[in-house]
Design an enzyme around this catalytic site. Structure first.
Site, PDB file in Angstrom:
ATOM      1  N   CYS A 105      -8.850 -21.856 -22.347  1.00 35.36           N
ATOM      2  CA  CYS A 105      -8.714 -22.965 -21.174  1.00 35.36           C
ATOM      3  C   CYS A 105      -9.726 -23.928 -20.255  1.00 35.36           C
ATOM      4  CB  CYS A 105      -8.401 -21.232 -19.752  1.00 35.36           C
ATOM      5  SG  CYS A 105      -7.994 -21.198 -18.216  1.00 35.36           S
ATOM      6  N   THR A 106     -10.437 -23.203 -19.518  1.00 30.64           N
ATOM      7  CA  THR A 106     -11.983 -23.449 -18.924  1.00 30.64           C
ATOM      8  C   THR A 106     -13.157 -23.843 -19.742  1.00 30.64           C
ATOM      9  OG1 THR A 106     -11.763 -22.208 -17.642  1.00 30.64           O
ATOM     10  CG2 THR A 106     -10.582 -24.652 -16.788  1.00 30.64           C
TER      11      THR A 106
END
Length: 236
Positions: A105-106
């Site tokens: 993800c981030t």
């Protein structure tokens, strides 16, 4: 492939992360043959995720052993780490010793803030994907992206796909397939809407509008990190 007895995997644990970004890969990694999996933060105090789950670190930046893989998950707490000197320096140090630098993800934005994505293909959650370009990366809209020793996963649930790909890279496909079968990872989602590629336009627009203030906040942190990189000259 590496000897199974040598695999040491470290996952960064930090306040307000998205727990599934960490616990999905952890479940896969912990099932790998003779793997040693470490949850790493500044202290050994319990760390609370963005949805309230408390998770206990097993190592600190100081006590962390030598790693073969480092994995950085994402979540709202990622923003605070974009200019956290201690965390970014730890990631830089470990990236120099590991065989694989990875994220979910981030978490890839944190890798970018550490200067590790320049000229590399990478992915993250769809809503923040294009922010990778600010950090010198080439954004790729795929569930798992590998560029040399860099493996990045897209949003949240892709962490399982990502981790199976990492296990395959370390141990071979057969080991990863065995883990997938033991976990009965055979997803059949009730709706075909888990990505902007397949979701209805109206749903994507509504979801994007709901998170737009937060995405703008994240974008500001990414731009700030990009400016710091250009001044400090950190790069892979």
């Amino acid at each position: 492939m590496m000897s199974a007895s040598t695999i040491s995997i470290g996952l960064l644990l930090y306040p307000n992360l998205t727990q599934l970004d960490l616990t999905g890969p952890f479940e896969v990694f912990a099932r790998a043959p003779n793997a040693s999996v470490h949850l790493i933060w500044k202290t050994l105090d319990p760390v609370v995720s963005d949805r309230g789950m408390a998770i206990v670190p097993s190592a600190t930046f100081t006590t962390c052993p030598t790693l073969d893989v480092i994995c950085v998950p994402g979540g709202p707490g990622q923003i605070a780490l974009m200019d956290d000197v201690d965390t970014l320096n730890f990631i830089r140090r470990k990236s120099a010793e590991v065989s694989l630098v990875t994220s979910v993800c981030t978490g890839s934005l944190i890798l970018g803030a550490a200067g590790l994505l320049k000229g590399r293909k990478a992915t993250c959650h769809w809503a923040s994907l294009q922010q990778l370009a600010l950090l010198g990366a080439e954004p790729v809209s795929e569930r798992v992206v590998r560029d040399g020793n860099l493996i990045t996963g897209a949003g949240v649930t892709s962490g399982i796909d990502f981790a199976l790909s990492v296990v395959a890279a370390l141990y071979g496909d057969e080991a990863a397939q065995a883990i997938q079968l033991h976990m009965e990872y055979d997803p059949e989602p009730p709706f075909v809407c888990g990505s902007p590629r397949v979701a209805a336009k109206e749903l994507v627009e509504k979801a994007s509008a709901e998170i737009s203030p937060f995405i703008a906040k994240r974008a500001a942190a990414t731009a700030k990190a990009a400016a710091a990189l250009s001044v400090d000259g950190h790069h892979e």
